[in-house]
Design a protein around this motif. Sequence first.
Motif, PDB file in Angstrom:
ATOM      1  N   PRO A  61       0.856  -1.272   0.026  1.00 17.13           N
ATOM      2  CA  PRO A  61       0.085  -0.029   0.003  1.00 17.13           C
ATOM      3  C   PRO A  61       0.827   1.317  -0.146  1.00 17.13           C
ATOM      4  O   PRO A  61       0.224   2.317  -0.735  1.00 17.13           O
ATOM      5  CB  PRO A  61      -0.785  -0.080   1.513  1.00 17.13           C
ATOM      6  N   PRO A  62       1.907   1.526   0.763  1.00 22.50           N
ATOM      7  CA  PRO A  62       2.568   2.741   0.655  1.00 22.50           C
ATOM      8  C   PRO A  62       3.013   3.208  -0.706  1.00 22.50           C
ATOM      9  O   PRO A  62       3.271   4.168  -1.132  1.00 22.50           O
ATOM     10  CB  PRO A  62       3.893   2.458   1.611  1.00 22.50           C
ATOM     11  N   LEU A  63       3.759   2.029  -1.526  1.00 19.60           N
ATOM     12  CA  LEU A  63       3.806   2.258  -2.835  1.00 19.60           C
ATOM     13  C   LEU A  63       2.792   2.541  -3.848  1.00 19.60           C
ATOM     14  O   LEU A  63       2.915   3.612  -4.718  1.00 19.60           O
ATOM     15  CB  LEU A  63       4.825   0.938  -3.582  1.00 19.60           C
ATOM     16  N   VAL A  64       1.861   1.730  -3.434  1.00 21.30           N
ATOM     17  CA  VAL A  64       0.543   2.175  -4.244  1.00 21.30           C
ATOM     18  C   VAL A  64       0.103   3.860  -4.083  1.00 21.30           C
ATOM     19  O   VAL A  64      -0.101   4.345  -5.038  1.00 21.30           O
ATOM     20  CB  VAL A  64      -0.397   1.334  -4.051  1.00 21.30           C
ATOM     21  N   ARG A  65       0.177   4.326  -2.800  1.00 18.03           N
ATOM     22  CA  ARG A  65      -0.216   5.677  -2.618  1.00 18.03           C
ATOM     23  C   ARG A  65       1.039   6.673  -3.258  1.00 18.03           C
ATOM     24  O   ARG A  65       0.445   7.677  -3.838  1.00 18.03           O
ATOM     25  CB  ARG A  65      -0.088   5.912  -1.082  1.00 18.03           C
ATOM     26  N   LEU A  66       2.342   6.178  -3.065  1.00 17.10           N
ATOM     27  CA  LEU A  66       3.396   7.119  -3.704  1.00 17.10           C
ATOM     28  C   LEU A  66       2.971   7.256  -5.359  1.00 17.10           C
ATOM     29  O   LEU A  66       2.966   8.435  -5.855  1.00 17.10           O
ATOM     30  CB  LEU A  66       4.590   6.437  -3.426  1.00 17.10           C
ATOM     31  N   LEU A  67       2.665   6.249  -5.843  1.00 18.07           N
ATOM     32  CA  LEU A  67       2.491   6.157  -7.362  1.00 18.07           C
ATOM     33  C   LEU A  67       0.959   6.903  -7.815  1.00 18.07           C
ATOM     34  O   LEU A  67       1.143   7.329  -8.790  1.00 18.07           O
ATOM     35  CB  LEU A  67       2.134   4.686  -7.995  1.00 18.07           C
ATOM     36  N   ARG A  68       0.010   6.581  -6.845  1.00 16.41           N
ATOM     37  CA  ARG A  68      -1.314   7.372  -7.157  1.00 16.41           C
ATOM     38  C   ARG A  68      -1.119   8.955  -6.930  1.00 16.41           C
ATOM     39  O   ARG A  68      -1.570   9.828  -7.982  1.00 16.41           O
ATOM     40  CB  ARG A  68      -2.352   6.970  -6.325  1.00 16.41           C
ATOM     41  N   ASP A  69      -0.439   9.203  -6.043  1.00 17.53           N
ATOM     42  CA  ASP A  69      -0.002  10.825  -5.735  1.00 17.53           C
ATOM     43  C   ASP A  69       0.931  11.239  -6.902  1.00 17.53           C
ATOM     44  O   ASP A  69       0.629  12.426  -7.574  1.00 17.53           O
ATOM     45  CB  ASP A  69       0.536  11.063  -4.460  1.00 17.53           C
ATOM     46  N   HIS A  70       1.838  10.623  -7.357  1.00 16.22           N
ATOM     47  CA  HIS A  70       2.521  10.790  -8.340  1.00 16.22           C
ATOM     48  C   HIS A  70       1.858  11.076  -9.678  1.00 16.22           C
ATOM     49  O   HIS A  70       2.163  12.314 -10.204  1.00 16.22           O
ATOM     50  CB  HIS A  70       3.664   9.962  -8.695  1.00 16.22           C
ATOM     51  N   LEU A  71       0.919  10.177  -9.949  1.00 17.06           N
ATOM     52  CA  LEU A  71       0.240  10.608 -11.185  1.00 17.06           C
ATOM     53  C   LEU A  71      -0.608  11.611 -11.045  1.00 17.06           C
ATOM     54  O   LEU A  71      -1.058  12.390 -12.211  1.00 17.06           O
ATOM     55  CB  LEU A  71      -0.599   9.155 -11.558  1.00 17.06           C
ATOM     56  N   LYS A  72      -1.299  11.737 -10.134  1.00 13.67           N
ATOM     57  CA  LYS A  72      -2.167  12.836  -9.815  1.00 13.67           C
ATOM     58  C   LYS A  72      -1.491  14.509 -10.031  1.00 13.67           C
ATOM     59  O   LYS A  72      -2.171  15.328 -10.540  1.00 13.67           O
ATOM     60  CB  LYS A  72      -2.813  12.903  -8.358  1.00 13.67           C
ATOM     61  N   GLU A  73      -0.207  14.464  -9.503  1.00 19.00           N
ATOM     62  CA  GLU A  73       0.553  15.593  -9.780  1.00 19.00           C
ATOM     63  C   GLU A  73       1.130  16.015 -10.861  1.00 19.00           C
ATOM     64  O   GLU A  73       1.244  16.741 -11.329  1.00 19.00           O
ATOM     65  CB  GLU A  73       1.586  15.893  -8.486  1.00 19.00           C
TER      66      GLU A  73
END
Length: 410
Positions: free
Chosen positions: A339-351
């Motif tokens: 989950p920590p990497l999933v969140r990092l990747l989702r945040d990266h795609l959003k920004e």
Amino acid sequence: MKSYKASVWKLSVNKTTKKPTYLVRWVVDGQPFSESHKTKALADRFRAKLVRALDKGEPFDTVTGLPDSLRGGKAALSFLDLALKYVDARWAEASAKQRDSITDALATVVPVLVKPGRGRPAPEVLRRALRSYLLPVPRRKRERPEEITSAVRWIERASLPVGELQEITRVHELIDGLSRRLDGKPAATQTYRRRRAVVFNALEYAVELEHLTSNPLSRVRRKRGKRAVQEVDRRVVVNPRQARELLTALTYVGGYERASGRRLRAFFGCLYYAAMRPGEALGLRRSDCTLPAQGWGRIELVETRPTAGKAWTDSGEAHDRRGLKQRAEGEVRTVPIPPPLVRLLRDHLKEFGTAEDGRLFSSERGNVIAASSYSRAWKQARELALMPHQVMSVLAFRPYDLRHAGVSQW
């Protein structure tokens, strides 16, 4: 070049060795040649072949001294010509990294096997001529500076025939050249092993072309230090708290608008949480990722973009485009991600979104991120996240060390 001016002398005995050897001596166009044999019968047999060739009126090669009947009628192949033929044979199928390695090894040994004479170019000029103009297939026709043109002419004239490697002293010279850097100092053990492997394969190619009867490197064994340590140095491995602090520190690297550190936070997260290689993370696309809003996700690795250099890639880009390392072409490696990497990747795609071709990680201009760029950001993150004595240590010194740390948690 061939000549009909040849004569064969009587056998002579060499008594300077522990066991006497028998020497066959002959002259071609004023140039003396000799070949040593362990027994008189072998020497007589070889001399008889030379005499028979003389009686038949066969031409003798002025470089090797042999008649056509003893060398298949082939012209002497210089070591430079062998290097060019070998590069031509390997270039299309070799990766960019392999092309770099092949030309490095051959550019090291070609200047070793040369005739003595005046006008030898400086070592750095000769190496540049080979590495940047003669050996790489796409660069052979580009315009050459005068000093490079002169160096090329010299090496073409001076390069010895491959057949010279039948002499053990020549083989020792070749090995010594492989084991040294351009400044004459000893090369690293891994460098020597890599170069020797390339030259060994090139000489195997000469055997296939029937310019050699056997690989001369097989006759020599030389111990070159201990093999590189395969185990991971525990001193480079960060613990989970340190890894999180390093990833957080990246958000403070660079100005807010350029976001040079924030743009790389998820990239380094892939190295730690998914144990990906930097080249694999650079080739990661949105279509390769399954990123649920909660829980574990999945990455399907298909491509890697290792840094190789523009001279070695077919596209002319600094990064090669290849399948996964040590995997069959087209093979996919599925990696479950926490989950920590999933969140990092989702945040990266959003920004930051994706590059035009769907890659997750790109520079401000949409290009593949250079190794120097992410290494510079990592260096600054270490200075922000670690204690001064840790910054001076090997702890997470390279971005790749995050991969070691990630695997240690599995």
